[in-house]
Design an enzyme around this catalytic site. Structure first.
Site, PDB file in Angstrom:
ATOM      1  N   GLU B  47       0.865  -1.171   0.000  1.00 55.96           N
ATOM      2  CA  GLU B  47       0.000   0.000   0.000  1.00 55.96           C
ATOM      3  C   GLU B  47       0.911   1.234   0.000  1.00 55.96           C
ATOM      4  OE1 GLU B  47      -3.301   1.679   2.897  1.00 55.96           O
ATOM      5  OE2 GLU B  47      -3.244  -0.501   2.990  1.00 55.96           O
ATOM      6  N   ASP B  58      -6.247   9.251   9.721  1.00 53.48           N
ATOM      7  CA  ASP B  58      -4.935   8.781  10.153  1.00 53.48           C
ATOM      8  C   ASP B  58      -4.539   9.306  11.523  1.00 53.48           C
ATOM      9  OD1 ASP B  58      -3.894   7.056   8.080  1.00 53.48           O
ATOM     10  OD2 ASP B  58      -4.052   8.820   6.790  1.00 53.48           O
TER      11      ASP B  58
END
Lengths: 394, 255
Positions: B47, B58
């Protein structure tokens, strides 16, 4: 604009106003947004809920706020200016209207805690106030930079029983406070409502917050009728995210009044932004050539936001409202003019709308026009900043 | 069926649990060496984080990596140029926020990814309700769009998301943003819900910090995604050899 177009009604099933709005959030938050939409729809058509909302606004928040004819300013400018006095509402700004509604909704959804973002602290103080009244736990996210600029507001929130979390990510200002509140919400969505402070974010927030602020415009329309002014030629409000403007516009959206949103030149999402996706919405956003969000810079922390509510983006695109900008350099003069002529010290945010009137009366605004000015907040919170600006001679 | 899905289904048929490390593009000048090291250490797909100024999903580690990457001048074009032409032998999946693609142009971004050998995209703030234009843009260029299922997702939504997801389904282990965690959270329940709805490969991510947690997650899922644990060490100065060793410790735990 087509004659049969109805402005500021409900968004479509995806929460869109024209091409703007929608719901761009992590999957973890989607169920909460859907739940909120259902809860709001249900509450907003429930007479008992509405009665309670209105009674709290009357008995606790001090509504209706008056309309004040600004006689000396009007004489100076050659136009007739009426101020809608949201600065007289409890906690000093229109922010209370929204948080009273959302905290009642929080209780109705069976949640026991609210979180919120704040820039200058007005929405944070209002949220802490409404939460205290209902015994809800309250956590406010505020950029670390802003906690230092607005130390007294931090203390006010703490006095009201809230926890203030300084946000140290990104630029450490309002947009980062929103990011952090969203991140927190993911972890506690079961028992916590995110009490967003403006007409922004994912559906249903832009619509719900506008509805909860629309009392400003509906009251003002009635008050102006009562004093036989009728529909003003212009309705003017400052715009950061755009909640006070959306509230006052809502009372005049389908009238002949021209709707004017005044942006800070350093935070002008309509003036300098382009379509983008931020904080759960597609709207006009200030961003660089790579789609990275730019930081807004304004003398007023409340207008320091790189986006604008999606309904405003739509009102701009459709031509129903017009968005103009004024620079930091004229704000202090506008604040002093209003203070000296009318005995009203406006918030730096509201002073943007005053500054536009001063600049455009007799130019863009024909002499003799009637203007409704939304005085979104009082300037008490800003006097220390104004003092230091005047002392430094800039 | 998109190439990513074909590849990951084939991998599952060999009985191998997929190990998918995450790296923030441009966080260091040698970030591509870390990607190569991870593959040498046993990664089955990688990824690649495309930095965004406001990464809502995040935690602090990926936030810091993203800001560092932006300060280094990373753009979608620059990172695509760096990975294009590498013969890595495993699928690459871009992970970014929607505005980066929205601003670049949906069709142009999808083509840019595809031309650089990137097989899929994870866009955590793109809800299924808003995803049609992006999926259309990806359709003709063989870029798969991976959707997430959260512990809060009700079962009828799980079915809808599983139907839309391509390549694999990203099962969030917990109600949290990316970052370290001490246990597997709701992973077994979320994976079970996804399995009810689809036979797509299902990978667990968000909070997978240790090889032991990866092993546990792989007992219920087809693979694991490891992000912050690796990114943290790179922020702290890990070399590609360190990354290879760390990825390999996860590999051994899964095999």
């Amino acid at each position: 604009m087509a004659e049969d177009t109805v402005y500021m009604s409900t968004p479509d099933e995806f929460g869109r106003f024209g091409e703007f709005g929608g719901r761009f959030v992590p999957e973890a938050l989607m169920p909460a947004c859907l739940e909120l939409e259902d809860a709001f729809l249900d509450a907003w058509s429930d007479r008992e809920f509405l009665a309670e909302y209105r009674s709290v606004l009357a008995d606790f928040a001090g509504r209706p706020t008056p309309i004040t004819p600004l006689a000396r300013l009007s004489e100076r400018l050659g136009i007739s200016v009426y101020a809608k006095r949201e600065d007289l509402a409890h906690t000093g700004s229109h922010k209370i209207n929204n948080v009273v509604g959302q905290t009642l909704l929080t209780v109705r959804m069976g949640k026991s805690r609210v979180i919120a973002e704040t820039g200058a602290g007005q929405h944070g103080v209002a949220t802490a106030t409404a939460a205290a009244r209902l015994g809800l736990a309250c956590t406010i996210f505020m950029g670390e930079v802003d906690t230092k600029r607005q130390e007294l507001n931090v203390f006010r929130m703490e006095l009201l029983g809230a926890t203030v979390v300084p946000v140290t990510s990104g630029s450490r200002t309002l947009k980062d406070a929103v990011n952090e509140a969203m991140r927190e919400w993911v972890t506690c969505v079961e028992d916590t409502h995110y009490c967003l402070g403006s007409v922004m974010g994912p559906h249903p927030f832009p619509w719900m917050v506008r509805e909860m602020q629309s009392i400003i415009g509906h009251e003002a329309a009635r008050q102006l009728r009562d004093v036989r002014v009728g529909t003003p030629d212009y309705v003017v409000a400052c715009v950061g995210g755009g909640s006070n403007a959306a509230g006052v516009f809502a009372g005049f959206a389908n009238s002949s009044a021209q709707l004017i949103g005044v942006e800070a030149a350093g935070g002008a999402a309509v003036g300098h932004g382009s379509p983008g996706v931020l904080h759960g919405m597609r709207s006009l956003i200030m961003q660089d050539e790579f789609g990275q969000i730019e930081e807004a810079h304004s003398i007023s922390a409340g207008l320091d936001y790189p986006g604008i509510g999606p309904e405003h983006a739509h009102l701009a695109a459709s031509g129903r409202a017009r968005y103009v900008e004024v620079g930091d350099e004229v704000i202090i003069d506008a604040l002093r003019t209003l203070s000296e002529l009318e005995g009203i010290i406006p918030a730096l945010e509201s002073a943007h709308a005053v500054a536009w009137l001063i600049r455009e009366a007799g130019r863009e605004i024909p002499l003799g026009s009637t203007v409704l000015l939304n005085m979104s907040g009082r300037g008490d919170k800003d006097v220390a900043q104004v003092l230091s600006i005047l002392r430094s001679g800039s | 069926m998109k190439s990513l899905e074909r590849h990951l289904r084939a991998l599952r048929e060999t009985g191998v649990k997929a190990l998918v490390p995450y790296f923030m593009a441009g966080v260091t000048t040698d970030w591509v060496r870390h990607v190569e090291a991870a593959i040498a250490g046993g990664a089955n797909a990688v990824e690649i984080g495309v930095p965004f100024s406001d990464p809502m999903m995040d935690g602090i580690v990926i936030q810091e990596a993203g800001l560092r990457s932006l300060a280094n001048g990373t753009t979608l074009d620059s990172l695509c140029a760096e990975v294009a032409g590498l013969a890595l032998g495993v699928p690459l999946i871009a992970m970014s926020y929607y505005n980066v693609f929205h601003h670049y142009g949906l069709a142009a971004s999808a083509r840019r990814l595809a031309d650089s050998g990137i097989d899929g995209a994870i866009v955590p703030d793109l809800s299924p309700e808003e995803a049609e234009p992006w999926r259309d843009a990806c359709h003709s260029v063989d870029v798969a769009t991976v959707f997430l299922v959260a512990p809060s997702t009700p079962s009828e939504r799980v079915t809808r998301i599983a139907t839309m997801s391509e390549g694999f389904v990203y099962a969030s282990a917990r109600m949290a943003v990316t970052g370290r965690a001490s246990d597997l959270g709701a992973a077994p329940r979320v994976v079970a819900a996804v399995r009810e709805a689809t036979d797509l490969p299902t990978f667990v991510g968000i909070g997978i910090t240790t090889p032991e947690q990866a092993r546990e997650a792989a007992q219920v899922a087809d693979g694991v995604i490891v992000g912050s644990a690796l990114v943290r060490t790179i922020l702290d100065g890990a070399s590609p050899a360190d990354t290879e060793a760390l990825v390999n410790s996860f590999r051994r735990a899964l095999d």
